[in-house]
Design a protein around this motif. Structure first.
Motif, PDB file in Angstrom:
ATOM      1  N   PHE A   4       0.859  -1.188   0.000  1.00 30.54           N
ATOM      2  CA  PHE A   4       0.000   0.000   0.000  1.00 30.54           C
ATOM      3  C   PHE A   4       0.891   1.231   0.000  1.00 30.54           C
ATOM      4  O   PHE A   4       1.855   1.308   0.771  1.00 30.54           O
ATOM      5  N   ILE A   5       0.582   2.192  -0.859  1.00 32.69           N
ATOM      6  CA  ILE A   5       1.352   3.434  -0.939  1.00 32.69           C
ATOM      7  C   ILE A   5       0.419   4.603  -0.643  1.00 32.69           C
ATOM      8  O   ILE A   5      -0.582   4.802  -1.334  1.00 32.69           O
ATOM      9  N   GLY A   6       0.746   5.371   0.396  1.00 32.39           N
ATOM     10  CA  GLY A   6      -0.103   6.502   0.763  1.00 32.39           C
ATOM     11  C   GLY A   6       0.710   7.678   1.263  1.00 32.39           C
ATOM     12  O   GLY A   6       1.949   7.675   1.217  1.00 32.39           O
ATOM     13  N   SER A   7       0.000   8.680   1.749  1.00 36.71           N
ATOM     14  CA  SER A   7       0.653   9.880   2.270  1.00 36.71           C
ATOM     15  C   SER A   7      -0.208  10.487   3.361  1.00 36.71           C
ATOM     16  O   SER A   7      -1.331  10.921   3.103  1.00 36.71           O
ATOM     17  N   LEU A  43       3.597   1.552   2.965  1.00 32.36           N
ATOM     18  CA  LEU A  43       4.650   2.550   2.804  1.00 32.36           C
ATOM     19  C   LEU A  43       3.993   3.926   2.697  1.00 32.36           C
ATOM     20  O   LEU A  43       3.197   4.176   1.792  1.00 32.36           O
ATOM     21  N   VAL A  44       4.348   4.807   3.608  1.00 33.35           N
ATOM     22  CA  VAL A  44       3.664   6.100   3.694  1.00 33.35           C
ATOM     23  C   VAL A  44       4.672   7.244   3.639  1.00 33.35           C
ATOM     24  O   VAL A  44       5.713   7.198   4.304  1.00 33.35           O
ATOM     25  N   ASP A  62       8.338   3.736  12.255  1.00 31.50           N
ATOM     26  CA  ASP A  62       7.389   2.625  12.138  1.00 31.50           C
ATOM     27  C   ASP A  62       6.327   2.791  13.207  1.00 31.50           C
ATOM     28  O   ASP A  62       6.645   3.014  14.375  1.00 31.50           O
ATOM     29  N   SER A  63       5.055   2.698  12.796  1.00 25.16           N
ATOM     30  CA  SER A  63       3.961   2.869  13.741  1.00 25.16           C
ATOM     31  C   SER A  63       2.813   1.948  13.356  1.00 25.16           C
ATOM     32  O   SER A  63       2.248   2.068  12.264  1.00 25.16           O
ATOM     33  N   SER A  64       2.506   1.009  14.246  1.00 27.61           N
ATOM     34  CA  SER A  64       1.389   0.071  14.032  1.00 27.61           C
ATOM     35  C   SER A  64       1.490  -0.635  12.689  1.00 27.61           C
ATOM     36  O   SER A  64       0.495  -0.793  11.970  1.00 27.61           O
ATOM     37  N   GLY A  65       2.692  -1.049  12.342  1.00 22.59           N
ATOM     38  CA  GLY A  65       2.875  -1.790  11.097  1.00 22.59           C
ATOM     39  C   GLY A  65       2.921  -0.919   9.861  1.00 22.59           C
ATOM     40  O   GLY A  65       2.894  -1.429   8.739  1.00 22.59           O
ATOM     41  N   ILE A  66       2.997   0.395  10.029  1.00 24.55           N
ATOM     42  CA  ILE A  66       3.081   1.331   8.910  1.00 24.55           C
ATOM     43  C   ILE A  66       4.490   1.907   8.874  1.00 24.55           C
ATOM     44  O   ILE A  66       5.007   2.371   9.892  1.00 24.55           O
ATOM     45  N   ARG A  67       5.114   1.885   7.698  1.00 22.22           N
ATOM     46  CA  ARG A  67       6.467   2.409   7.550  1.00 22.22           C
ATOM     47  C   ARG A  67       6.413   3.821   6.958  1.00 22.22           C
ATOM     48  O   ARG A  67       6.054   3.995   5.794  1.00 22.22           O
ATOM     49  N   PHE A  68       6.734   4.799   7.780  1.00 22.34           N
ATOM     50  CA  PHE A  68       6.871   6.170   7.292  1.00 22.34           C
ATOM     51  C   PHE A  68       8.311   6.319   6.792  1.00 22.34           C
ATOM     52  O   PHE A  68       9.250   6.323   7.583  1.00 22.34           O
ATOM     53  N   LEU A  69       8.462   6.429   5.488  1.00 24.32           N
ATOM     54  CA  LEU A  69       9.803   6.473   4.907  1.00 24.32           C
ATOM     55  C   LEU A  69      10.432   7.852   5.094  1.00 24.32           C
ATOM     56  O   LEU A  69       9.719   8.866   5.135  1.00 24.32           O
ATOM     57  N   VAL A  88      12.861   0.810  -4.894  1.00 26.40           N
ATOM     58  CA  VAL A  88      13.825  -0.177  -4.374  1.00 26.40           C
ATOM     59  C   VAL A  88      13.089  -1.311  -3.665  1.00 26.40           C
ATOM     60  O   VAL A  88      13.425  -2.498  -3.840  1.00 26.40           O
ATOM     61  N   LEU A  89      12.065  -0.977  -2.893  1.00 24.49           N
ATOM     62  CA  LEU A  89      11.329  -1.996  -2.143  1.00 24.49           C
ATOM     63  C   LEU A  89      10.460  -2.853  -3.065  1.00 24.49           C
ATOM     64  O   LEU A  89      10.279  -4.052  -2.817  1.00 24.49           O
TER      65      LEU A  89
END
Length: 372
Positions: A4-7, A43-44, A62-69, A88-89
């Motif tokens: 998942f890709i978000g912002s 990925l956020v 990392d927060s609750s399984g969400i990766r803030f890049l 890359v991911l």
């Protein structure tokens, strides 16, 4: 596995400068996708004010399984720095599907690149800024030119589309056979709150959201009755370009209370006990055909009355659970009077929303029909 890709940013953070409603929706979608894919990689891109108003570098978290890049937090580079890392991911994980929440010219470009690595690319399109050219000088505006290019390549950039309104499909010339319109959904947290709420309502109304003309705050404030004309106080939460108007009206009308920005937990306390809540949308600064307010589904289940103007794309099956105000709000006093001495009849609304307007139910059905 899927990606998942978000912002979005952390709505509870003091430096939060984004949309609390957008953050809430994306977290709900992530939870819904994760219920059928425990390996989902979320990925956020952190949503924060660009440098120099914000930090030059947004650190990873990392927060609750969400990766803030981490991103280089310069307005014209932040999105590019984010998607380079996503690339890359994607190469590393080779996901089966990639879910994009909203898009831009950069995400369209990278989606086309991702095509060569085999994943299905699904766009959840919640809002679109359509470029408007006014005069010759408009054609010299780089942002308008890029927006125009984005609109042109959007129909070719993804495999499947989940637009928020049918106008997005028609006006943006999206491939209809690969589109499924879904106006939005309530959250699991709101369902739980409303199912077990047993408190009493108070005679006040709540406006919570961006303080902008497209959300109708100016019309609401100009129409709000004085203390000798109504028993209802109007409590306003949020920030935006109409903040000065909210401050001024709260100083001259004792029935208006402006709170500014408060954490969602505080706003929720008011929303759950308010007799009246508001959800408006006007084509002022945006085109309402492409921006269905997600807070509509956040508010419709609340025990208090929901008052809306007749903006585009409200589902027909939910009309009976909404009170409609005139576009100029000239009948707001009559609506307030009609609510003052009665309670809302929710009927079968809860079960209907549970069956038709949850992200988990919709995405589970959608993925089963399209992927399995």
């Amino acid at each position: 596995m899927n990606i998942f890709i978000g912002s979005f940013g952390d709505p509870e953070a003091k430096s939060f400068g984004g949309s609390a409603a957008g953050a809430k929706v994306q977290c709900e979608i992530i939870d819904a996708l994760r219920s059928s894919d425990k390996d989902l990689c979320a990925l956020v891109m952190p949503e924060a004010p660009s440098w120099p108003r914000g930090d030059l570098i947004e650190c990873p978290k990392d927060s609750s399984g969400i990766r803030f890049l981490p991103i280089l937090n310069i307005s014209f580079l932040k999105r590019l720095s984010f998607f380079v890392q996503v690339f890359v991911l994607v190469v590393k994980y080779r996901p089966a599907s990639i879910f994009f929440y909203n898009s831009s010219i950069i995400s369209c470009f990278f989606s086309l690149v991702f095509k060569f690595f085999g994943p299905r690319r699904i766009l959840i399109l919640q809002d679109v800024f359509s470029p408007k050219f006014n005069g010759f000088l408009s054609f010299l505006n780089p942002r308008l030119i890029l927006s125009c290019v984005y609109i042109k390549i959007l129909p070719f950039s993804f495999d499947l589309y989940l637009p928020i309104t049918s106008s997005c499909v028609v006006d943006l010339r999206l491939p209809a056979q690969r589109c499924e319109v879904f106006p939005g959904a309530t959250t699991s947290k709101r369902l739980h709150q409303c199912k077990y709420f047993g408190g009493e309502l108070s005679n006040y109304a709540v406006y919570a959201g961006a303080l902008e003309e497209y959300n109708g705050l100016d019309l609401l404030l100009e129409s709000w009755p004085l203390p000798n004309e109504s028993v209802f106080e109007l409590h306003i939460f949020g920030v935006g370009s109409l903040e000065n108007l909210a401050v001024r009206m709260s100083s001259i009308n004792a029935n208006v209370v402006y709170h500014g920005f408060k954490p969602p937990s505080v706003v929720d306390e008011y929303l759950m006990r308010s007799k009246i809540n508001f959800c408006f949308r006007y084509s002022k600064g945006l085109d309402q055909r492409y921006f269905f307010p997600s807070k509509f589904f956040d508010l419709i289940l609340l025990p208090g009355f929901l008052i809306c103007n007749k903006f585009d794309a409200i589902p027909d099956d939910l009309f009976g659970y909404v009170l409609f105000v005139d576009e100029d709000m000239s009948n707001i006093r009559n609506l307030l009077l009609s609510c003052s001495d009665r309670n809302r009849n929710l009927g079968t609304l809860f079960e209907h929303v549970l069956a038709n307007y949850t992200w988990q139910g919709f995405l589970a059905s959608y993925c089963k029909r399209n992927f399995l």
